[in-house]
Design an enzyme around this catalytic site. Sequence first.
Site, mmCIF file in Angstrom:
data_model
loop_
_atom_site.group_PDB
_atom_site.id
_atom_site.type_symbol
_atom_site.label_atom_id
_atom_site.label_comp_id
_atom_site.label_asym_id
_atom_site.label_seq_id
_atom_site.Cartn_x
_atom_site.Cartn_y
_atom_site.Cartn_z
ATOM 1 N N LYS A 100 -5.025 -10.346 -61.855
ATOM 2 C CA LYS A 100 -4.129 -9.266 -62.240
ATOM 3 C C LYS A 100 -3.386 -9.767 -63.468
ATOM 4 O O LYS A 100 -2.537 -10.655 -63.385
ATOM 5 C CB LYS A 100 -3.139 -8.936 -61.114
ATOM 6 C CG LYS A 100 -2.222 -7.793 -61.497
ATOM 7 C CD LYS A 100 -1.057 -7.634 -60.561
ATOM 8 C CE LYS A 100 0.074 -6.940 -61.293
ATOM 9 N NZ LYS A 100 1.326 -6.989 -60.558
ATOM 10 N N GLY A 161 10.345 -4.228 -59.468
ATOM 11 C CA GLY A 161 11.475 -4.513 -58.588
ATOM 12 C C GLY A 161 12.623 -3.532 -58.685
ATOM 13 O O GLY A 161 13.646 -3.706 -58.027
ATOM 14 N N GLY A 188 7.653 -0.669 -59.096
ATOM 15 C CA GLY A 188 8.705 0.331 -59.210
ATOM 16 C C GLY A 188 8.870 1.234 -58.007
ATOM 17 O O GLY A 188 9.808 2.022 -57.951
ATOM 18 N N THR A 210 8.377 -5.752 -53.783
ATOM 19 C CA THR A 210 9.806 -5.718 -53.488
ATOM 20 C C THR A 210 10.182 -4.629 -52.486
ATOM 21 O O THR A 210 11.047 -4.854 -51.628
ATOM 22 C CB THR A 210 10.605 -5.504 -54.788
ATOM 23 O OG1 THR A 210 10.118 -6.421 -55.761
ATOM 24 C CG2 THR A 210 12.079 -5.765 -54.569
#
Lengths: 257, 84
Positions: A100, A161, A188, A210
């Site tokens: 990634k 995050g 997000g 997150t």
Amino acid sequence: MNQDPLIIAGRTFHSRLWVGTGKYQTFEETRKAIEASGADVVTVAVRRVNITDNKSENLLDYLDPKKYTILPNTAGCYTVEDAVRYSRLARAAGVSELVKLEVIGDERTLFPDTAGLIEAAKILIAEGFVVLPYTNDDPIVAKKLVDIGCPAVMPLAAPIGSGLGIRNPYNLKIIMETVNVPVIVDAGVGTASDAALAMEYGADAVLMNTAIAGAKDPLMMATAMRYAVDAGRLAYKAGRIPRKLYATASSPIEGML
Amino acid sequence: MHARNTLDIAFLSIHMKIVVNGEQREAVEPLTVAQLLETLHLRSEQVAVEINLKILDRGDFPNWNLHDGDKVEILSFIGGGSPI
């Protein structure tokens, strides 16, 4: 959802929820949350090992590589050179060509440096890497990444995050209509409805960290995200009704007194 | 005979300085990458090793000898995702 697998570069994935492994309190909590999420792709970072503490454990002791596809990222890399170096180290540390790719442009927003991203992707693809690029919600950049050989694109929903949810749904939709490879909405997401919405728009998968790891109860949130991604996917495939300004009665008029 | 052997060993024990993950370490030559990992209690299948910016193949660990002044980086996967 095994009848609806996600296929990227010849690899088949059964969950459309991908999860990160950062920010957990313990490896045991990481393992449990990932299990609850149902994810079969997990992202990891590449860092120096602790050589002073002999007893420090390794994340891989908790994530069976037979059960999970380990997807190393290049988080924290701000230059093409660093991103390429970390990708090569990730390949040497692991077993696959998957990466990634992140080339971060700015510390405050962690937005991608898309020029650097394209450059690094070109280098890595030439070396045989399977590059999954973390990119902006920019359809032109997404198209360029696909044109140079990325088998999927990973546009952000909002800053990493931030938990802001999908900031630009129209651009994401345009990306999904523009590219002919899987689109994985990355970063997000704040809560389950954000993930469901991304899937309803037609995303092929959602990657988050997150939103789960930072929740008060990460295990419960992992379960919520699993349902949300499944629900959003099913709703997308089922086809939603068109929006109308005025009411349409559901109950028949016939037979009324 | 015994004394001579001891002398040989002492003669062959060449101390070298290497830098491992940014830390100065003293070691005795010969030392392979695989031996270094073993002394650090690290499993070769869980790490990547870079020496003087060259990334090694895992298969080379047992035969790769470290030399004085080598800069060794040993890396592994840690928790990370979107948020680092």
